[in-house]
Design a protein around this motif. Structure first.
Motif: not given
Length: 593
Positions: A132-142, A492-493, A502-517
């Motif tokens: 899910x999309x909440x996990x993006x926040x958790x990973x960024x904070x950690x 991102x959807x 809230x992000x609805x699919x894998x687009x949630x992880x794009x910025x974290x893994x690619x560095x692209x806004x």
């Protein structure tokens, strides 16, 4: 057989991450010793004391990692090894305490806890990142906490501004274990989340043991919570790890409150201090825990005075009219609240819902006062959603004391208790004077039903709705890094209301893994059902997106992803595809498509 094979995979997972679990258990063990010392004056059953101390160990570890975070100390393998060695020396020094506490029942509890842990680890065996999309926040904070010397990248961080606060206890513990054991942040969150899932189940034992004064009842409620109910396990699909983690602290604190209420003689300065630490740790894991404790104080007080209250309300054994009115009214109100919460996976629909209603009614015949308080407590939590919280300095997510996901996560506690009390209540009505002789047989039947359900029926794998990243996403991110300019903006959807999308699919992880806004976009407000109206002005929508600077769209093929027909109609062109993943390019000249 499939579950048994997956349990073997869970064992492999533990062996592959042995350094993570070894460090976790040794350090938690050292804080367990400290909790035992703080509870040395408590007049509690050995098994209750042992489990509570084990739970206190993880809460103490959480507070310790929080100190590391506040001190801006970088979690590193050297620090992790040093703390683990010190904790191991403490365990060796105090090993006699563990030997003195060991009982046959405690050995069974340890085996049960490990079995639940293996079941919960099935959930993460094929996941690359948390769901899910909440996990993006958790990973960024950690990741931010792993590098305290750098400026934080996440909006939520340590700050004097409460709007930046986001359950720092869980993230501090995850960061310490990640840095201290050289485990990736993604894997640490996955492992720690499922570990807290297991702790939330074992925590039910001491609370129920103190409430019911019966070990069989405690085992039964714990078995129902861990082997029958799909919550809180399902909440891992939503990435609600802080909520799940807070359950351990909440139940630990509630158990102490009730123990004090039952026996004032156990009160001491050490126990007061332990209670303060428990509330602090639970609140750091999830801030809504504090509201649970505040509601629990009057609830426990009412329970201690329940006999007098029921007498004043003229609810006595011989007054069946008033009693039946309370039973039916409270059961129906709870049933309405449960339906209103819209539980996932159709768990509380149709027959299960009706069965739960019947068991809720029967539970009054097991312990009227306790059932009344338990239902009233959860009803109060549920009704709080309707009452706005007029504190403007808090983030928007604190518009009420509790929200729907937190109530769903917490509901396993009253639900498992009411189910067993309902079964017992039904037996009391049928067996009457022979109830005690039938109770152990009833527990044995219920336990094996629970065990069979967990092994042969229940699905322990993640729901397809919430897996936002797989191998296709990972390879697509690699292509994007090599083929899309770093200054591009990717749409991102998203779902939800404007201002809180809230992000609805894998687009949630794009910025974290690619560095692209990226930018969260909800096209025409109909993204959830792909029901495109022919009256829509596609040209104006494309113009709006060009003016916002959107260059690309990430399509993931999930239920709430972008509709490709819409993207084509607004002027974007297919650029790349892999499996369900597709990248569309919106070519804009002078901000016109």
């Amino acid at each position: 057989m499939n579950t048994i094979l997956m349990l073997q995979g869970s064992i492999t997972n533990i062996l592959q991450n042995w350094h993570f679990f070894l460090s976790l258990w040794i350090i938690q063990g050292a804080f367990t010793v400290l909790t035992l010392w703080l509870m040395s004056d408590a007049l509690l059953d050995k098994d209750v004391l042992s489990v509570l101390s084990f739970l206190g160990g993880i809460l103490g570890f959480t507070l310790f990692s929080l100190v590391i975070t506040i001190g801006r100390i970088k979690p590193s393998p050297a620090l992790g090894i040093a703390i683990t060695v010190i904790a191991l020396l403490i365990l060796i020094w105090q090993r006699h305490q563990f030997r003195s506490l060991m009982t046959f029942n405690l050995a069974g509890l340890i085996i049960f806890f490990l079995f639940i842990l293996l079941l919960r680890l099935i959930f993460i065996r094929d996941l690359l990142v948390p769901a899910y999309s909440d996990s993006v926040l958790h990973l960024q904070i950690v990741r931010d906490l792993l590098n305290p010397e750098q400026a934080p990248q996440a909006f939520y961080r340590l700050s004097s501004d409460p709007r930046h606060y986001y359950h720092v206890g869980f993230h501090s513990l995850a960061a310490f274990l990640s840095g201290g054991t050289s485990t990736s942040a993604e894997q640490t969150i996955l492992l720690l989340g499922q570990y807290f899932q297991s702790l939330a189940i074992i925590a039910v034992f001491p609370l129920t043991r103190i409430l019911t004064k019966n070990s069989h009842s405690a085992w039964a409620v714990m078995s129902i919570a861990g082997l029958i109910l799909t919550i809180p396990a399902y909440a891992s699909n939503w990435g609600k790890y802080p909520s799940i983690a807070s359950l351990t602290g909440i139940i630990f604190g509630l158990t102490l409150f009730i123990a004090y209420c039952d026996n004032k003689a156990v009160l001491s300065k050490k126990l007061y201090f332990l209670t303060f630490l428990a509330v602090l740790s639970a609140t750091s894991l999830h801030s809504r825990s504090l509201f649970v404790f505040l509601l629990a104080i009057p609830a426990i007080f009412l329970y201690s005075k329940s006999s007098a209250i029921l007498e004043k309300l003229e609810i006595k054994e011989n007054n069946t009219e008033n009693k039946m009115m309370i039973i039916v009214l409270w059961a129906i109100m709870l049933h309405v609240l449960v339906l209103a919460l819209k539980f996932p996976d159709s768990q509380y629909q149709y027959f299960p819902s009706f069965l739960f209603l019947i068991l809720t009614i029967f539970s009054f015949y097991s312990n009227f006062a306790l059932t009344w308080i338990v239902i009233s407590f959860f009803l109060t939590m549920g009704l709080s959603i309707l009452i706005p919280l007029p504190l403007s300095f808090l983030p928007v997510r604190y518009s009420s004391l509790f929200d729907r996901p937190f109530l769903i996560v917490f509901f396993y506690l009253p639900a498992s208790f009411l189910i067993w009390q309902g079964i017992e209540g039904g037996l009391r009505l049928v067996a009457k004077n022979t109830f005690e002789s039938w109770r152990q047989r009833l527990f044995t039947i219920v336990f094996f039903i629970c065990l069979s359900n967990a092994i042969f029926i229940q699905n322990h794998q993640p729901s397809d709705c919430c897996i936002f990243m797989d191998d296709n996403d990972l390879f697509s991110f690699h292509w994007m890094k090599n083929n899309i300019p770093e200054d591009a903006l990717i749409g991102i959807a998203a779902t939800g209301k404007t201002g809180s999308l809230q992000p609805a699919d894998g687009g949630a992880w794009v910025e974290l893994f690619t560095g692209i806004s990226t930018r969260k976009i909800k096209l025409f407000n109909d993204i959830t059902n792909h029901n495109i109206s022919w009256n829509i002005d596609f040209a104006s929508e494309g113009l709006r997106l060009c003016k916002e600077g959107v260059d690309y769209f990430y399509v993931d093929g999930l239920q709430n992803s972008f509709d490709e027909y819409t993207l084509v109609k607004i002027g974007s062109k297919y650029e790349f595809g892999l499996g369900n993943i597709k990248i569309y390019h919106l070519e804009c000249k002078d901000r016109i498509p």
